[in-house]
Design an enzyme around this catalytic site. Structure first.
Site, PDB file in Angstrom:
ATOM      1  N   ASP A  41      29.785  -4.080  45.355  1.00 42.35           N
ATOM      2  CA  ASP A  41      28.991  -3.196  46.336  1.00 42.35           C
ATOM      3  C   ASP A  41      28.972  -4.503  47.514  1.00 42.35           C
ATOM      4  O   ASP A  41      29.702  -4.225  48.737  1.00 42.35           O
ATOM      5  CB  ASP A  41      27.740  -3.323  45.787  1.00 42.35           C
ATOM      6  CG  ASP A  41      26.704  -2.468  46.960  1.00 42.35           C
ATOM      7  OD1 ASP A  41      27.145  -1.853  47.818  1.00 42.35           O
ATOM      8  OD2 ASP A  41      25.557  -2.446  46.675  1.00 42.35           O
ATOM      9  N   ALA A  42      28.088  -5.527  47.675  1.00 45.29           N
ATOM     10  CA  ALA A  42      27.915  -6.282  48.842  1.00 45.29           C
ATOM     11  C   ALA A  42      27.421  -7.629  48.351  1.00 45.29           C
ATOM     12  O   ALA A  42      26.555  -7.702  47.370  1.00 45.29           O
ATOM     13  CB  ALA A  42      26.866  -5.636  49.587  1.00 45.29           C
ATOM     14  N   CYS A  47      19.401  -8.749  45.803  1.00 50.94           N
ATOM     15  CA  CYS A  47      18.182  -9.487  46.582  1.00 50.94           C
ATOM     16  C   CYS A  47      18.522  -9.488  47.969  1.00 50.94           C
ATOM     17  O   CYS A  47      17.463  -9.118  48.564  1.00 50.94           O
ATOM     18  CB  CYS A  47      18.071 -10.857  45.989  1.00 50.94           C
ATOM     19  SG  CYS A  47      17.321 -12.021  46.634  1.00 50.94           S
ATOM     20  N   ALA A 187       1.906   0.448  40.255  1.00 47.75           N
ATOM     21  CA  ALA A 187       1.154  -0.551  40.879  1.00 47.75           C
ATOM     22  C   ALA A 187       1.863  -1.895  40.374  1.00 47.75           C
ATOM     23  O   ALA A 187       0.737  -2.866  40.552  1.00 47.75           O
ATOM     24  CB  ALA A 187      -0.471  -0.435  40.834  1.00 47.75           C
ATOM     25  N   VAL A 276       8.487   1.587  39.069  1.00 47.87           N
ATOM     26  CA  VAL A 276       7.902   1.310  37.543  1.00 47.87           C
ATOM     27  C   VAL A 276       8.613   0.068  36.919  1.00 47.87           C
ATOM     28  O   VAL A 276       8.413  -0.222  35.674  1.00 47.87           O
ATOM     29  CB  VAL A 276       7.644   2.533  36.720  1.00 47.87           C
ATOM     30  CG1 VAL A 276       7.109   3.468  37.438  1.00 47.87           C
ATOM     31  CG2 VAL A 276       9.259   3.223  36.710  1.00 47.87           C
ATOM     32  N   GLY A 277       9.552  -0.709  37.543  1.00 46.42           N
ATOM     33  CA  GLY A 277      10.116  -1.678  36.992  1.00 46.42           C
ATOM     34  C   GLY A 277      11.780  -1.668  37.365  1.00 46.42           C
ATOM     35  O   GLY A 277      12.239  -0.791  37.961  1.00 46.42           O
ATOM     36  N   ALA A 326      15.189 -14.163  41.636  1.00 41.74           N
ATOM     37  CA  ALA A 326      16.320 -14.635  42.214  1.00 41.74           C
ATOM     38  C   ALA A 326      16.526 -16.045  42.050  1.00 41.74           C
ATOM     39  O   ALA A 326      17.654 -16.674  41.624  1.00 41.74           O
ATOM     40  CB  ALA A 326      16.272 -14.293  43.582  1.00 41.74           C
ATOM     41  N   HIS A 450      -4.261 -32.707  57.859  1.00 41.85           N
ATOM     42  CA  HIS A 450      -5.231 -31.628  58.299  1.00 41.85           C
ATOM     43  C   HIS A 450      -5.151 -31.116  59.662  1.00 41.85           C
ATOM     44  O   HIS A 450      -5.018 -31.888  60.420  1.00 41.85           O
ATOM     45  CB  HIS A 450      -6.482 -32.518  58.203  1.00 41.85           C
ATOM     46  CG  HIS A 450      -7.776 -31.582  58.766  1.00 41.85           C
ATOM     47  ND1 HIS A 450      -8.475 -30.835  58.132  1.00 41.85           N
ATOM     48  CD2 HIS A 450      -8.492 -31.974  60.064  1.00 41.85           C
ATOM     49  CE1 HIS A 450      -9.434 -30.462  58.733  1.00 41.85           C
ATOM     50  NE2 HIS A 450      -9.556 -30.825  59.980  1.00 41.85           N
TER      51      HIS A 450
END
EC number: 1.8.1.4
Length: 472
Positions: A41-42, A47, A187, A276-277, A326, A450
């Site tokens: 693909d690429a 990622c 979610a 969903v994953g 990744a 700081h």
């Protein structure tokens, strides 16, 4: 062999040019191996092209628009217009620059690049089918092979991705207009990241989730901060519901969900994003030809050198199982390449950090308090709320916390959880601390600049020792 095949040989064959694959290929070439990388693909894989990079680009762009609209309390009044097509074009430019960079890095390292889909013929040969009519195929013999074919979005039965009505995360990242109404199924971290993006861009977003809260796998107090912020953005959550079926309407689609009591709820939307994953991509490899078995989730089992059941074949990244990250894939790619080159190498780590780019961000590393207890430690906890950090308030952030988990006896750092601005950056210090065997006094005794967000890490470590100054 098939008639017309051209056969060539290589010492190290890498299948898949994502983070795990391209890192393995570059390291293998640097170690003196004749290395060939096959990518269909690429370069950069999911990622760089359809996941981490484009989603973070859109998150950053949507934050600019949202923050400008919400800056009245800082004395700034603005109502920016969003050109989604222009935003997508900018995002694509970022992706193109990075993928070309990966290709250039591979070439400069001496990696042979082959475009096509590879499948095993036997445990020493693959056949690569080139894309396009009349492009044919070639066979590659190898001494060592590294499988790095990554993962793809999981579909819900009856909700196959069509790119128009039912969207995968890849489809959603390519939209050139903001849907008026978007229904999100799931979610988890992908669903929450993209829900937030489109809500900030003006979409009316509804999320349905089978479980009883967002971000399964994260502690309740972390999930609560993100859920509350999402609700402030107007995102509507409906828990305990599973997507059942859908139909096309004049305005878009109508989706039906069912709960455990089989009660049906209908939602009208312009588009539906299913998040969903993800599942490993192993079905393109013809693994049966080398009798290499996957587990019930499609994962290829490996040892601590990322070797499969065949000594000459390695697997890294998402195909090697959780966590599907990744940076974990890159680390495994390094190990596999070094092992293939005959160097001593093992995937030996104390902790792998993880980040979710929601609003606010989440980052974790190592053990939670409950995991530390389960492992036999007596944990001590130190926590600093974001609202007590001066730098956080100057960037108009006040929700979240930094929490560290350590062993009460020896004070060794065991884990950390951060929810708040720049959590993905702050977690690196704590990951390094775990890997180096740092104690709480090492972090609490290190002077932090700081005003910075990192002072919250310092204060949390001090709090765990009972020495907090800026928190009660």
């Amino acid at each position: 062999m098939v008639v017309g095949d051209v056969t060539t040989g290589t010492e190290l064959l890498v299948i898949g040019g994502g983070p795990g694959g391209y890192v393995a290929a570059i390291r293998g070439a640097q170690l003196g191996l004749d290395t060939t990388l096959v990518e269909r693909d690429a370069y950069g894989g999911t990622c760089l092209n359809h996941g981490c990079i484009p989603s973070k680009a859109l998150i950053s762009a949507s934050d600019v628009a949202h923050d400008a609209r919400q800056a009245e309390s800082m004395g700034v009044f603005a109502d920016p217009a969003v050109d989604m097509a222009g935003m997508t074009e900018w995002k694509d430019g970022v992706v193109t620059r990075l993928t070309r960079g990966v290709e250039s890095l591979c070439k400069n390292a001496g990696v042979n690049l082959v475009e096509g889909t590879a499948e095993f013929v036997d445990d020493g040969t693959v056949r690569v089918a080139h894309g396009g009519e009349g492009q044919g195929s070639e066979s590659l013999s190898f001494e060592h092979a590294i499988v790095a074919t990554g993962s793809r979005p999981m579909a819900v039965p009856g909700f196959e991705f069509d790119g128009e009505h039912i969207l995968s995360s890849k489809d959603a990242l390519a939209l050139e207009s903001v849907p008026e109404k978007l229904l999100v199924v799931g979610a988890g971290y992908i669903g929450m990241e993209l829900s937030t993006v489109f809500a900030k861009l003006g979409a009316e977003v509804t999320v349905v989730e089978m479980l009883d809260d967002v971000l399964p796998g994260y502690e309740d107090d972390i999930a609560a901060v993100v859920r509350d912020r999402a609700e402030e953005l107007g995102i509507d959550f409906n828990f305990g519901e599973a997507a059942d079926n859908w139909e096309e309407t004049d305005e878009g689609i109508r989706v039906q969900t069912v709960d455990e009591d089989e009660a049906v709820t209908e939602y009208n939307a312009e588009k539906c994003l299913v998040a969903v994953g993800r599942e490993p991509v192993t079905d393109t490899l013809a693994l049966d030809n080398i009798d290499l078995q996957t587990d019930e989730n499609g994962v290829i089992p490996t040892d601590d050198q990322c070797r499969t059941a065949f000594e000459s074949v390695f697997a890294v990244g998402d195909v090697a199982g959780e966590p599907m990250l990744a940076h974990k894939a890159m680390a495994e790619g390094e190990v596999a390449a070094r092992a293939a080159a005959g160097e001593p190498a093992a995937f030996d780590h104390q902790a792998i950090p993880a980040a979710v780019f929601t609003d606010p961000e989440i980052a974790t590393v190592g053990m939670t308090e409950s995991e530390a207890e389960a492992a036999g430690f007596e944990p001590v906890i130190g926590q600093m709320p974001v609202r007590a950090n001066g730098r956080a308030l100057t960037v108009n952030e006040k929700e979240g916390f930094v929490r560290v988990v350590a062993d009460a006896d020896e004070e060794f750092l065991l884990g950390a959880q951060i929810v708040g601005p720049e959590a993905s950056e702050l977690i690196a210090e704590l990951g390094l601390g775990i890997e180096m065997g740092a104690r709480l006094e090492d972090i609490a005794g290190t002077i932090h600049t700081h005003p910075t967000l990192s002072e919250a890490v310092h204060e949390a470590a001090a709090a765990a020792r009972g020495e907090a100054v800026h928190t009660r």
